[in-house]
Design a protein around this motif. Structure first.
Motif, PDB file in Angstrom:
ATOM      1  N   ALA A   4      -2.230  11.896  47.341  1.00 59.06           N
ATOM      2  CA  ALA A   4      -2.177  11.804  45.753  1.00 59.06           C
ATOM      3  C   ALA A   4      -1.944  13.214  45.238  1.00 59.06           C
ATOM      4  O   ALA A   4      -2.713  14.191  45.995  1.00 59.06           O
ATOM      5  N   GLY A   5      -1.297  13.412  44.380  1.00 59.28           N
ATOM      6  CA  GLY A   5      -1.208  14.868  43.766  1.00 59.28           C
ATOM      7  C   GLY A   5      -0.138  15.776  44.517  1.00 59.28           C
ATOM      8  O   GLY A   5      -0.013  16.825  44.102  1.00 59.28           O
ATOM      9  N   ALA A   6       0.425  15.256  45.564  1.00 58.05           N
ATOM     10  CA  ALA A   6       1.296  16.000  46.496  1.00 58.05           C
ATOM     11  C   ALA A   6       2.488  16.232  45.687  1.00 58.05           C
ATOM     12  O   ALA A   6       3.161  15.125  45.133  1.00 58.05           O
ATOM     13  N   ARG A   7       3.010  17.628  45.480  1.00 56.51           N
ATOM     14  CA  ARG A   7       4.243  17.727  44.540  1.00 56.51           C
ATOM     15  C   ARG A   7       5.027  18.264  45.481  1.00 56.51           C
ATOM     16  O   ARG A   7       4.931  18.933  46.536  1.00 56.51           O
ATOM     17  N   ALA A  19       6.008  14.476  44.442  1.00 56.34           N
ATOM     18  CA  ALA A  19       6.860  14.228  45.471  1.00 56.34           C
ATOM     19  C   ALA A  19       6.880  12.710  45.735  1.00 56.34           C
ATOM     20  O   ALA A  19       5.895  11.822  45.557  1.00 56.34           O
ATOM     21  N   THR A  20       8.160  12.278  45.995  1.00 53.06           N
ATOM     22  CA  THR A  20       8.385  10.694  46.107  1.00 53.06           C
ATOM     23  C   THR A  20       8.393  10.565  47.493  1.00 53.06           C
ATOM     24  O   THR A  20       8.014   9.204  48.101  1.00 53.06           O
ATOM     25  N   HIS A  21       8.525  11.429  48.628  1.00 53.03           N
ATOM     26  CA  HIS A  21       8.688  11.154  49.904  1.00 53.03           C
ATOM     27  C   HIS A  21       7.867  12.322  50.701  1.00 53.03           C
ATOM     28  O   HIS A  21       7.500  13.532  50.234  1.00 53.03           O
ATOM     29  N   LYS A  53       6.106  17.960  54.845  1.00 49.41           N
ATOM     30  CA  LYS A  53       6.672  18.504  53.663  1.00 49.41           C
ATOM     31  C   LYS A  53       6.676  17.272  52.724  1.00 49.41           C
ATOM     32  O   LYS A  53       7.225  16.134  53.074  1.00 49.41           O
ATOM     33  N   ALA A  54       6.349  17.666  51.478  1.00 48.94           N
ATOM     34  CA  ALA A  54       6.689  16.797  50.453  1.00 48.94           C
ATOM     35  C   ALA A  54       7.588  17.239  49.710  1.00 48.94           C
ATOM     36  O   ALA A  54       8.215  18.191  49.420  1.00 48.94           O
ATOM     37  N   GLN A  55       8.441  16.175  49.400  1.00 49.70           N
ATOM     38  CA  GLN A  55       9.812  16.263  48.732  1.00 49.70           C
ATOM     39  C   GLN A  55      10.301  15.179  47.976  1.00 49.70           C
ATOM     40  O   GLN A  55       9.652  14.209  47.595  1.00 49.70           O
ATOM     41  N   MET A  56      11.528  15.395  47.183  1.00 55.19           N
ATOM     42  CA  MET A  56      12.135  14.311  46.460  1.00 55.19           C
ATOM     43  C   MET A  56      13.282  13.414  47.029  1.00 55.19           C
ATOM     44  O   MET A  56      13.900  12.723  46.299  1.00 55.19           O
TER      45      MET A  56
END
Length: 282
Positions: free
Chosen positions: A148-151, A194-196, A232-235
């Motif tokens: 939750a909230g990870a960008r 982030a989506t992934h 790692k939070a990423q798109m």
């Protein structure tokens, strides 16, 4: 099952996955089998087997071999024996920094370390496939973002935000060689949710080698075969190029906090191209 998979086994080097795994899987269970040929030739086994339970683990190996999932079961000499549902991935101390609010990168606040580790193992066993990383000891698991909230941890550099960039010589641990890094302060630049997640794993053997090289202490006893070293939070659901300075640190060797993997020029150029136009948010 093993007759069906004999071709897959035969293609593996004798010193590689199968010889290590067969020995690891059979030693603690009193199965008197030592090599793939012994598995494929029942007459070479000892006549007495204590129970049918040991075959459960051996069949898991065969099944995953048939499905092309050898890499997901690669085990180190110090790794614990695992079967489906066991802890296959352990949260490494290097990744635990991401629960510290002062960490420059993705700070995890919505889950405890224990819950996160359990979730990662659950996701792995639901789809037991590891994606190759930059070296044989490195693997990735790409999953939809469940934090939750990870960008996203990186943003494009534009004329409108380039004046916000900060730089500093930093060491990720006190024992490491400080290197020059740059980033956007998270208070000034907000990335999209982030989506992934990219879950980066190192083999147990590699973690032990790096720990010893840096003067650390290796805990006694067995451990899961893979350690989770970074989140790692990423798109995207694929690997973002490693930063050039990280490649350089790795090439310096384990004694300076790297992995000891030599720099590959093509990969380095690819990294420079990406990170010339992006910066992390921290």
């Amino acid at each position: 099952i093993f007759q069906k998979c004999s071709g897959a086994m035969a293609s593996l080097p004798s010193s590689g996955f199968m010889s290590r795994t067969v020995c690891a899987f059979t030693r603690p269970m009193n199965l008197h089998m030592r090599t793939p040929s012994a598995l494929l030739n029942p007459q070479r086994r000892q006549p007495s087997l204590p129970s049918t339970q040991p075959f459960k683990r051996v069949f898991i190996v065969a099944s995953l071999l048939c499905n092309g999932r050898v890499q997901g079961l690669a085990m180190s000499s110090s790794a614990a024996i695992v079967e489906k549902g066991d802890k296959f991935i352990q949260l490494d101390g290097f990744a635990k920094r991401q629960w510290d609010s002062s960490y420059k990168g993705l700070v995890i606040q919505s889950m405890s370390q224990e819950d996160f580790e359990a979730k990662v193992n659950q996701l792995y066993w639901e789809n037991p496939v590891l994606v190759d990383g930059y070296a044989p000891f490195c693997k990735h698991i790409f999953v939809p973002n469940f934090l939750a909230g990870a960008r996203a941890e990186a943003a494009p550099i534009t004329e409108a935000n380039q004046h916000l960039l900060l730089s500093e010589y930093q060491a990720r641990k006190p024992e490491e060689l400080p290197v020059l890094v740059r980033w956007f302060p998270k208070e000034k630049v907000e990335a999209p949710l982030a989506t992934h997640l990219d879950l980066i794993l190192y083999s147990r053997d590699q973690i032990i080698k790096e720990t010893i090289a840096m003067g650390g202490t290796v805990p006694e006893g067995e451990a899961p075969p893979w350690g989770l070293i970074s989140i790692k939070a990423q798109m995207v659901d694929s690997e973002i190029p490693m930063q050039p300075i990280t490649m350089m640190r790795n090439a310096l060797g384990k004694e300076e906090g790297g992995s000891g993997v030599p720099l590959v020029r093509d990969k380095y150029d690819e990294s420079v191209k990406y990170w010339s136009n992006h910066a992390t948010i921290a």
